[in-house]
Design an enzyme around this catalytic site. Structure first.
Site, short mmCIF file in Angstrom:
data_model
loop_
_atom_site.label_atom_id
_atom_site.label_comp_id
_atom_site.label_asym_id
_atom_site.label_seq_id
_atom_site.Cartn_x
_atom_site.Cartn_y
_atom_site.Cartn_z
N ARG A 26 0.84 -1.20 0.00
CA ARG A 26 0.00 0.00 0.00
C ARG A 26 0.87 1.25 0.00
O ARG A 26 2.08 1.17 0.06
CB ARG A 26 -0.98 -0.01 1.18
CG ARG A 26 -0.37 -0.29 2.57
CD ARG A 26 -1.18 0.36 3.64
NE ARG A 26 -1.27 1.79 3.40
CZ ARG A 26 -0.33 2.65 3.75
NH1 ARG A 26 0.78 2.25 4.35
NH2 ARG A 26 -0.47 3.94 3.50
N GLY A 27 0.17 2.41 -0.04
CA GLY A 27 0.88 3.68 -0.21
C GLY A 27 0.96 3.94 -1.71
O GLY A 27 1.40 3.05 -2.46
N ALA A 28 0.52 5.12 -2.13
CA ALA A 28 0.36 5.36 -3.57
C ALA A 28 1.66 5.20 -4.37
O ALA A 28 1.66 4.60 -5.45
CB ALA A 28 -0.25 6.74 -3.78
N ARG A 68 -6.70 -1.59 -7.37
CA ARG A 68 -7.24 -0.49 -6.54
C ARG A 68 -7.56 0.67 -7.48
O ARG A 68 -6.71 1.09 -8.25
CB ARG A 68 -6.21 -0.06 -5.47
CG ARG A 68 -6.11 -1.09 -4.35
CD ARG A 68 -5.44 -0.52 -3.13
NE ARG A 68 -6.34 0.29 -2.34
CZ ARG A 68 -5.92 1.06 -1.33
NH1 ARG A 68 -4.63 1.11 -1.03
NH2 ARG A 68 -6.77 1.77 -0.62
N CYS A 136 -3.18 9.45 8.24
CA CYS A 136 -2.89 8.19 7.57
C CYS A 136 -1.39 7.90 7.57
O CYS A 136 -0.67 8.31 8.49
CB CYS A 136 -3.46 8.18 6.15
SG CYS A 136 -3.55 6.53 5.43
N ASP A 207 -3.18 10.39 -2.98
CA ASP A 207 -3.27 9.26 -3.91
C ASP A 207 -3.48 9.74 -5.33
O ASP A 207 -3.18 9.02 -6.28
CB ASP A 207 -4.42 8.33 -3.50
CG ASP A 207 -4.12 7.66 -2.17
OD1 ASP A 207 -4.27 8.32 -1.12
OD2 ASP A 207 -3.67 6.50 -2.19
N ASN A 217 -7.22 11.90 -1.20
CA ASN A 217 -6.38 11.24 -0.20
C ASN A 217 -7.27 10.48 0.78
O ASN A 217 -8.51 10.49 0.68
CB ASN A 217 -5.51 12.28 0.53
CG ASN A 217 -4.41 11.63 1.33
OD1 ASN A 217 -3.73 10.71 0.88
ND2 ASN A 217 -4.21 12.06 2.57
N LYS A 218 -6.65 9.82 1.74
CA LYS A 218 -7.35 8.95 2.69
C LYS A 218 -8.57 9.63 3.31
O LYS A 218 -8.53 10.82 3.62
CB LYS A 218 -6.37 8.50 3.77
CG LYS A 218 -6.85 7.47 4.75
CD LYS A 218 -7.51 6.23 4.14
CE LYS A 218 -6.78 5.64 2.97
NZ LYS A 218 -6.00 4.48 3.25
N LYS A 243 1.62 10.87 -9.34
CA LYS A 243 0.25 10.83 -8.80
C LYS A 243 -0.65 11.90 -9.43
O LYS A 243 -1.80 12.03 -9.06
CB LYS A 243 0.29 11.02 -7.28
CG LYS A 243 1.03 9.90 -6.57
CD LYS A 243 1.33 10.26 -5.14
CE LYS A 243 2.23 9.24 -4.48
NZ LYS A 243 2.83 9.73 -3.23
P1 RI2 Z 1 2.51 7.69 -0.16
C1 RI2 Z 1 -2.22 6.06 0.99
O1 RI2 Z 1 -3.27 5.28 0.52
C2 RI2 Z 1 -2.69 7.17 1.90
O2 RI2 Z 1 -3.93 7.71 1.50
C3 RI2 Z 1 -1.55 8.13 1.73
O3 RI2 Z 1 -1.86 9.44 2.16
C4 RI2 Z 1 -1.35 8.05 0.23
O4 RI2 Z 1 -1.56 6.67 -0.11
C5 RI2 Z 1 0.00 8.47 -0.26
O5 RI2 Z 1 0.97 7.60 0.27
P2 RI2 Z 1 -3.44 3.73 1.01
O6 RI2 Z 1 -2.63 2.88 0.04
O7 RI2 Z 1 2.60 7.42 -1.64
O8 RI2 Z 1 -2.98 3.63 2.42
O9 RI2 Z 1 2.97 9.09 0.17
O10 RI2 Z 1 -4.92 3.48 0.87
O11 RI2 Z 1 3.18 6.63 0.65
#
Ligand code: RI2
Length: 315
Positions: A26-28, A68, A136, A207, A217-218, A243
């Site tokens: 996870r994380g965009a 996703r 988040c 995201d 975003n979250k 992004k």
């Molecule tokens: P980075 C995450 O989504 C959160 O919403 C976070 O703020 C965003 O992605 C960006 O994350 P999820 O995958 O790319 O937890 O900065 O649903 O790590």
């Protein structure tokens, strides 16, 4: 005769798709890097002529894309790999693979470099004694805070729990590991915390960033932005340009992922209740003071120009 599937073929793609869907990955930014590496593995293990390898790549891309729906970095990275492949469709398979893998490695490196660059640029907006609120878990935000801390800035961070999956806890652990002081609050404590003047800046990841500067975003981010506006607290977003969504003029155009009700409550405990569990929300550009990207710090209105320059390749 039974067909044997090669070890690195589609089942590996399926595994990654599941990992992204279940948020093991996870994380965009991370999702984009993992998806790109998976596409690279499809090329490395691909056999047959160039056309056949491209077909496999498209198939893998479709599966990954569906894992996703909201993080735009995912389709952006898949589309870029497919664009690179299409450009080389007339090459023989060996040269095709070699060139494409070289380009993909460069692309991955660029995404990683973007994160480092943002950490460097973003660290400059963190001052001594700042109290920074984040929501988040964003690797990009953490990279900024770590860099600022390493440079000797001394500040503290307020982290929201981030219901329902409590991803704020991941942020807390990472920051504490670096020795950064952290306070954890429940999501509904944001307004009071700002009202009592305990916050200097909000810093969140995203995201997706739309052409008009809206961000996705979250879930809960837009409430924090509203609250920041009301209390005169700066609302800052940190994102890599992967992004940016060239196809979405406004946040409302981006599909918001709805996740399982089981993330919110064990339904056996409240029989008959309906659950609505959107994973993201939209923060309007007019609530955002600045966006930190690898190209520098910009107001949301500047996103349009970056999208025009950066996304010159076709989808
Ligand atoms: P980075 C995450 O989504 C959160 O919403 C976070 O703020 C965003 O992605 C960006 O994350 P999820 O995958 O790319 O937890 O900065 O649903 O790590």
């Amino acid at each position: 005769m039974s067909m044997k599937i090669r070890k690195t073929e589609i089942p590996e793609v399926d595994r990654i798709v599941n990992d992204i869907r279940n948020m093991k990955v996870r994380g965009a930014l991370n999702i984009a890097i993992v998806a790109t590496k998976t596409m690279k593995e499809v090329i490395e293990s691909g056999y047959g002529n160039t056309e056949e390898i491209i077909l496999k790549l498209k198939d893998a891309g479709e599966k990954l894309r569906s894992s996703r729906p909201t993080a735009v970095s995912l389709p952006n990275s898949i589309d870029y790999v497919l664009y690179l492949a299409e450009k080389r469709k007339n090459l023989n398979p060996d040269i095709f693979k070699k060139e494409l893998i070289g380009e993909i490695d460069k692309f991955i490196k660029n995404m990683e470099n973007a994160l480092e660059r943002i950490a460097e640029i973003g660290s400059k907006i963190v001052n001594n004694n700042d109290v920074i609120l984040t929501h988040c878990n964003s690797d990009t935000v953490i990279a900024i805070l770590r860099k600022a801390w390493k440079k000797g800035r001394r500040f503290s961070v307020i982290v929201t729990e981030t219901r329902p999956r409590l991803q704020g806890h991941i942020t807390v652990k990472k920051l504490l590991d670096d020795g950064i002081p952290v306070t954890l609050i429940v999501d509904s404590a944001v307004c009071l915390t700002m009202y009592t003047k305990k916050v200097d800046k909000v810093l969140v990841g995203a995201d997706a960033v739309c052409v008009n500067g809206d961000i996705v975003n979250k879930i809960g981010t837009s409430q924090i932005a509203l609250c920041a506006k009301e209390n005169g607290v700066k609302f800052i977003v940190a994102v890599e340009s992967i992004k940016f969504s060239p196809q979405s003029m406004m946040g409302g155009a981006i599909e918001i992922e709805e996740r399982s009700p089981s993330e919110v409550i064990d339904r056996g405990k409240l029989k008959g209740v309906k659950i609505y569990n959107p994973a993201f929300d939209i923060t309007d550009a007019d609530k955002i003071d600045m966006i930190i990207t690898e190209f520098g710090i910009m107001p949301p209105e500047a996103v349009y120009q970056v999208v025009r320059e950066k996304f010159s390749w076709e989808f």
